[in-house]
Scaffold this motif. Sequence first.
Motif, mmCIF file in Angstrom:
data_model
loop_
_atom_site.group_PDB
_atom_site.id
_atom_site.type_symbol
_atom_site.label_atom_id
_atom_site.label_comp_id
_atom_site.label_asym_id
_atom_site.label_seq_id
_atom_site.Cartn_x
_atom_site.Cartn_y
_atom_site.Cartn_z
ATOM 1 N N GLU A 1 1.027 4.105 -2.871
ATOM 2 C CA GLU A 1 0.820 5.519 -2.551
ATOM 3 C C GLU A 1 1.964 6.372 -3.074
ATOM 4 O O GLU A 1 1.743 7.449 -3.642
ATOM 5 C CB GLU A 1 0.686 5.684 -1.036
ATOM 6 C CG GLU A 1 0.418 7.110 -0.596
ATOM 7 C CD GLU A 1 0.309 7.250 0.908
ATOM 8 O OE1 GLU A 1 0.220 8.390 1.387
ATOM 9 O OE2 GLU A 1 0.322 6.201 1.601
ATOM 10 N N HIS B 1 1.745 6.669 -6.815
ATOM 11 C CA HIS B 1 0.694 7.632 -7.167
ATOM 12 C C HIS B 1 1.192 9.067 -6.999
ATOM 13 O O HIS B 1 0.947 9.928 -7.871
ATOM 14 C CB HIS B 1 -0.533 7.387 -6.287
ATOM 15 C CG HIS B 1 -1.646 8.361 -6.532
ATOM 16 N ND1 HIS B 1 -2.424 8.341 -7.661
ATOM 17 C CD2 HIS B 1 -2.088 9.417 -5.775
ATOM 18 C CE1 HIS B 1 -3.310 9.332 -7.609
ATOM 19 N NE2 HIS B 1 -3.130 9.987 -6.473
ATOM 20 N N GLN B 2 1.882 9.338 -5.910
ATOM 21 C CA GLN B 2 2.439 10.678 -5.697
ATOM 22 C C GLN B 2 3.468 11.021 -6.761
ATOM 23 O O GLN B 2 3.502 12.157 -7.262
ATOM 24 C CB GLN B 2 3.055 10.760 -4.300
ATOM 25 C CG GLN B 2 2.042 10.696 -3.169
ATOM 26 C CD GLN B 2 2.704 10.785 -1.806
ATOM 27 O OE1 GLN B 2 3.935 10.873 -1.700
ATOM 28 N NE2 GLN B 2 1.896 10.734 -0.749
ATOM 29 N N GLU C 1 0.826 -1.206 0.000
ATOM 30 C CA GLU C 1 0.000 0.000 0.000
ATOM 31 C C GLU C 1 0.861 1.258 0.000
ATOM 32 O O GLU C 1 0.550 2.236 -0.683
ATOM 33 C CB GLU C 1 -0.927 -0.007 1.207
ATOM 34 C CG GLU C 1 -2.018 -1.056 1.147
ATOM 35 C CD GLU C 1 -2.906 -1.017 2.372
ATOM 36 O OE1 GLU C 1 -2.628 -0.180 3.270
ATOM 37 O OE2 GLU C 1 -3.868 -1.806 2.451
ATOM 38 N N ARG C 2 1.954 1.215 0.766
ATOM 39 C CA ARG C 2 2.845 2.379 0.808
ATOM 40 C C ARG C 2 3.518 2.606 -0.541
ATOM 41 O O ARG C 2 3.634 3.746 -0.998
ATOM 42 C CB ARG C 2 3.911 2.167 1.900
ATOM 43 C CG ARG C 2 4.848 3.342 2.093
ATOM 44 C CD ARG C 2 4.081 4.597 2.421
ATOM 45 N NE ARG C 2 4.969 5.723 2.643
ATOM 46 C CZ ARG C 2 4.558 6.981 2.694
ATOM 47 N NH1 ARG C 2 3.267 7.270 2.535
ATOM 48 N NH2 ARG C 2 5.429 7.949 2.899
#
Length: 330
Positions: free
Chosen positions: A160, A163-164, A156-157
């Motif tokens: 994320e 995505h950033q 998940e990290r």
Amino acid sequence: MDAIHGPVRVDGPYEAELERTMQELKKRKKELEDAVHELRASAVASGAAPSPQDSLEIMTKAYLDMAEGEPLLPPRGSVLPALLAMRRAQQIIAETTEYTDSQSASLEQVKRRTEAEQVSLREQQALQAALRSRIRALREGLENREEKTGEQFAKERMAELRHQKDHWDKQTSSLMKDLDWFIGEHLGPMLAAEELGGPVVGELMEIDPDDLSAGFTAQGKLKKTRDQPDQDGRQRRIDDIWGPQDQQGQTNKRRREGDEAAAASAEMRDLMEQLMNKLMEAGGETSGSYVEIPRESAAARFLVRSKVAVFHPKNARRLRLVDFARDLED
């Protein structure tokens, strides 16, 4: 009888009634005084001081006489009751006014205290709501963590962060396109004008690239455009200022032959690219982010004036970008 407080105005028949009432009161007062004098005189004539028993009998007899006798009432039509009622009303009004004044300050203090307590209550309620929301979020996060494994957290990290990264890559690409357009459409002609002896960038906002072929006077004003400019001489001037195409790098290959604005734009793009690459390679090390420039060009001076770049304190041929991110971290 107590005096009647405050002025009382009576007119007409009331004056006569008041006078008659006063005469009756004075008459009754004189009768009582005469009775007292007679008692005193009889006591003196007897030659003996009254004993306590005699005094008690006298007081008892006087009390019984007063209790059994008819009360002293004003005659019909007397204004005395009205005067007494008026005096009592005035006393009540005065006492009420005094009490109201004394309570006004207390009431104001109570109001201020109530308002302060209401503000405090609202703050406490808002704080309590925020704490409840925070506790609920922490509990939900704790439950989610208990349900997920370390590998799931890592995935998940990573998602994320990707995505950033995609978001900032798009933002960077959009900004670079806007910068490239600004340099080609607006900044390039102004940089070329400054290089050719014209005004400093920003002093002359609207510059036609076709007017640059004539150059500028010693006073920094545009010369009159020739009908048929010398293209060979123009190209030599461009090469003398900005260098020939084969010495300007890949960026200058997009330059149109004999176009001062395009040459200045290409130089600015090439300089910005070198500065950004050098800053990334230095990894935040200031001393390693300087770029060697062949000359102090209008592009370099513009970046310094705009506080985007700085010269080396001891060498004006070295230039670096300002590391804004590092300044924020510090």
